[in-house]
Enzyme design. Structure first.
Site, PDB file in Angstrom:
ATOM      1  N   ARG A  38      45.607  52.997  31.271  1.00 41.28           N
ATOM      2  CA  ARG A  38      45.135  54.362  31.381  1.00 41.28           C
ATOM      3  C   ARG A  38      46.322  55.300  31.514  1.00 41.28           C
ATOM      4  NH1 ARG A  38      40.212  53.520  35.791  1.00 41.28           N
ATOM      5  NH2 ARG A  38      38.927  52.164  34.472  1.00 41.28           N
ATOM      6  N   GLY A  83      37.539  44.169  27.678  1.00 40.94           N
ATOM      7  CA  GLY A  83      36.586  43.659  28.653  1.00 40.94           C
ATOM      8  C   GLY A  83      35.589  44.699  29.118  1.00 40.94           C
ATOM      9  N   HIS A 126      28.824  40.612  38.646  1.00 43.98           N
ATOM     10  CA  HIS A 126      30.109  40.030  39.026  1.00 43.98           C
ATOM     11  C   HIS A 126      30.006  38.517  38.945  1.00 43.98           C
ATOM     12  CE1 HIS A 126      32.477  43.516  40.107  1.00 43.98           C
ATOM     13  NE2 HIS A 126      31.447  44.017  40.761  1.00 43.98           N
ATOM     14  N   ILE A 128      29.727  36.070  40.895  1.00 38.78           N
ATOM     15  CA  ILE A 128      28.680  35.368  41.642  1.00 38.78           C
ATOM     16  C   ILE A 128      27.340  35.458  40.929  1.00 38.78           C
ATOM     17  CG2 ILE A 128      28.108  37.359  43.096  1.00 38.78           C
ATOM     18  CD1 ILE A 128      27.734  35.357  45.414  1.00 38.78           C
ATOM     19  N   ASP A 156      34.929  34.104  36.585  1.00 38.58           N
ATOM     20  CA  ASP A 156      36.007  34.972  36.113  1.00 38.58           C
ATOM     21  C   ASP A 156      37.090  34.213  35.357  1.00 38.58           C
ATOM     22  OD1 ASP A 156      34.994  37.359  36.971  1.00 38.58           O
ATOM     23  OD2 ASP A 156      36.171  37.467  38.805  1.00 38.58           O
TER      24      ASP A 156
END
Length: 376
Positions: A38, A83, A126, A128, A156
């Site tokens: 960014r 992503g 996420h 989990i 992940d």
């Protein structure tokens, strides 16, 4: 850096966790990874070791001029990795269609939790959540207790970033035959499910039928579990085969005739008590020293900050120091094209001018892009 991927050019749109890990693996093995950060500043990630081995360019990809810079990079690259949620890069003008129109040999890697399609594709989540839906979370834990959260290594990193890197390499291999790139849809729910393949096989064979914490490889078997030592630390025991179990009993000072039958699950609680009693007589490091010359399949449970100092890890160079921080080194190993030592994560936009010059922009053009806030 050297490595088997030397010469491979990758564009990474900055993100968090899985995609950066996948790009770190590629960079570790020699790929030239340019991270598009960014323009107003990079994502704040404490101890960002996943950003090692990159070059960084700060670009406002929300502006058409910034998107055009990404497309110019794509023209000169082999891979792009993003992503974001499905549809975001398309709206920014840097989706698969736009990029492949500039470079038909491009491999476009997409990392998401739920995938590019399906009822949950546009939903937040996420690690989990993804491993829960994949059936990878429910089997982990002690009997009678809720599932244990296994950090974020299954979704992940294992089912996410690592499978993304594998998918990219597979697409690159196919490109050698077809001459064309393609889109790689890497979803953490898919990858986490893939990691449970062996478990599905065991269930089908009737070798895994009980509730969690009561089976062979989930801590249910007393000869495949973790035990407390005299100093309050732990050792791991994985004596599955008969010959290794025999060595374990010798190490623990137990006679096979004096312990319950390990082949009868009904006697597992009593056997666990005997093993626990024996292990509790020595410290973790005393057991590790005694087991070092045996096949008892007993190893100390080390904390992450202890692991680098273990003699085996030191001998193999499993951990390296990058930017003053000790961390796991590149893996796997290659005999002819070994990976070099990774460089520290770059500051956001540190290589902006260098990359823009590579794209053929002159000093005046770069100065104007800076003045207008397109790059930084």
């Amino acid at each position: 850096m050297g490595g088997p991927l030397a010469g491979l050019k990758v564009v990474e749109l900055a993100g968090l966790a899985p995609a950066p890990f996948g790009c770190m693996v590629l960079a570790d093995l020699g790929a030239d990874v340019v991270r598009v950060d960014r323009v107003s500043g990079g994502l704040e990630v404490p101890g960002d070791v996943l950003g090692r081995g990159r070059r960084s360019i700060g670009v406002d990809i929300r502006r058409p001029e910034g998107a055009e810079l990404v497309l110019k990079l794509v023209e000169r690259s082999d891979v792009l990795v993003e992503g974001f949620r499905p549809g975001v890069t398309e709206r920014l003008g840097i989706g698969p269609a736009q990029c492949l129109a500039r470079n038909q040999r491009l491999v476009y890697g997409r990392m998401t939790g739920w995938g590019q399609d399906g009822p949950l594709a546009d939903r937040a989540g996420h690690d989990i959540n993804y491993i829960a839906l994949a059936g990878a979370l429910e089997p982990i834990g002690r009997a009678g207790q809720p599932p244990t959260v296994p950090l974020n290594v299954i979704g992940d990193f294992g089912g996410g970033g690592l499978l993304l890197a594998l998918g990219i390499l597979a697409a690159l291999y196919e490109r050698e035959r077809s001459g064309r790139g393609q889109v790689v849809d890497a979803a953490m729910v898919d990858g986490a499910a893939l990691l449970t393949t062996f478990l599905h096989g065991m269930k089908a064979a009737g070798a895994w039928g009980g509730e969690r914490g009561t089976n062979l490889l989930d801590g249910g078997a007393p000869f495949y579990d973790v035990y407390a030592t005299a100093d309050g630390k732990f050792v791991s025991i994985g004596a599955l085969e008969e010959k290794f179990y025999a060595d374990l009993l010798v190490l623990l000072g137990l006679a096979d005739s004096d312990v319950p039958n390990r082949h009868d699950p009904a006697q597992w609680p009593a056997l666990r008590a005997r093993i626990a009693e024996a292990v509790a007589t020595r410290t973790r490091d005393e057991w590790a020293a005694l087991a070092a010359g045996t096949d008892a399949c007993l190893a100390p449970v080390l904390a992450p900050d202890e692991a680098p100092a273990h003699p085996h890890n030191r001998a193999r160079g499993t951990f390296v120091e990058v930017g003053g921080l000790t961390q796991p080194g590149p893996a796997p190993r290659f005999d002819r094209t070994p990976a070099g030592g990774p460089s520290a994560p770059p500051a956001t936009g540190h290589h902006t001018d260098e990359v823009l010059e590579f794209l053929g922009l002159g000093e005046g053009d770069i100065a104007e892009l800076r003045r207008s806030g397109v790059v930084g």
